[in-house]
Design an enzyme around this catalytic site. Structure first.
Site, PDB file in Angstrom:
ATOM      1  CG  HIS A   1     -11.295  -3.576  -8.829  1.00 30.24           C
ATOM      2  ND1 HIS A   1     -11.318  -4.021 -10.128  1.00 30.24           N
ATOM      3  CD2 HIS A   1     -11.227  -4.684  -8.057  1.00 30.24           C
ATOM      4  CE1 HIS A   1     -11.275  -5.342 -10.138  1.00 30.24           C
ATOM      5  NE2 HIS A   1     -11.210  -5.770  -8.889  1.00 30.24           N
TER       6      HIS A   1
ATOM      7  CD  GLU B   1     -14.458  -7.111  -7.114  1.00 27.25           C
ATOM      8  OE1 GLU B   1     -14.667  -8.244  -6.634  1.00 27.25           O
ATOM      9  OE2 GLU B   1     -13.567  -6.875  -7.959  1.00 27.25           O
TER      10      GLU B   1
ATOM     11  CD  GLU C   1      -4.947   9.055   5.978  1.00 28.61           C
ATOM     12  OE1 GLU C   1      -4.209   9.819   6.610  1.00 28.61           O
ATOM     13  OE2 GLU C   1      -4.525   8.223   5.136  1.00 28.61           O
TER      14      GLU C   1
ATOM     15  CG  HIS D   1      -5.752   3.884   5.765  1.00 27.20           C
ATOM     16  ND1 HIS D   1      -4.549   3.708   6.418  1.00 27.20           N
ATOM     17  CD2 HIS D   1      -5.553   4.914   4.901  1.00 27.20           C
ATOM     18  CE1 HIS D   1      -3.671   4.607   5.969  1.00 27.20           C
ATOM     19  NE2 HIS D   1      -4.261   5.345   5.045  1.00 27.20           N
TER      20      HIS D   1
END
Length: 129
Positions: free
Chosen positions: A5, A56, A122, A74
């Site tokens: 994550h 998370e 993005e 990003h």
């Protein structure tokens, strides 16, 4: 090994969960409060954590804003219909910071949006890369 994550600190957990689940179509996978530590974690994603990387969302109780800094770039998300994805973000109060179109020096169709905490996402049109 695999990436499990990516953690983002958020200022309003409910607003962030709504953005990621309703504007982007992710699922709330799990949520747990840690009263002794004064924080709550919520995991969101397009697939179960056993099958794909997820986000998370960390809410530190009483903190409603963070500075993003200059190191984070990003998160990239492949979308089937980039125009519809941008419209959905607008409907949920998100900001489209770069309208859909080909990237500079290439043919990949991209757009950039921001979540409620100004994290950049993005969008990449499926099949264009």
């Amino acid at each position: 090994m695999r990436i499990l994550h990516t953690m983002l600190r958020v200022g309003d957990l409910e607003r962030s969960i709504a953005f990621y689940t309703e504007a982007l179509g992710m699922k709330l996978l799990r949520r747990h409060e840690y009263p002794d530590g004064h924080f709550t974690l919520a995991f969101v994603g397009f697939q179960d954590e056993r099958d794909a990387s997820v986000l998370e969302l960390t809410y530190n109780w009483g903190v409603d804003r963070y500075e993003s800094g200059t190191g984070f770039g990003h998160i990239a998300v492949e979308v089937d219909d980039i125009d519809a994805a941008c419209d959905r973000v607008r409907l949920w109060g998100g900001k489209v910071t770069r309208e859909p179109g080909p990237m500079k020096h290439g043919n990949t169709v991209i757009a950039f949006v921001e979540d409620p905490d100004a994290y950049k996402i993005e969008f990449i049109q499926a099949g264009s890369w």
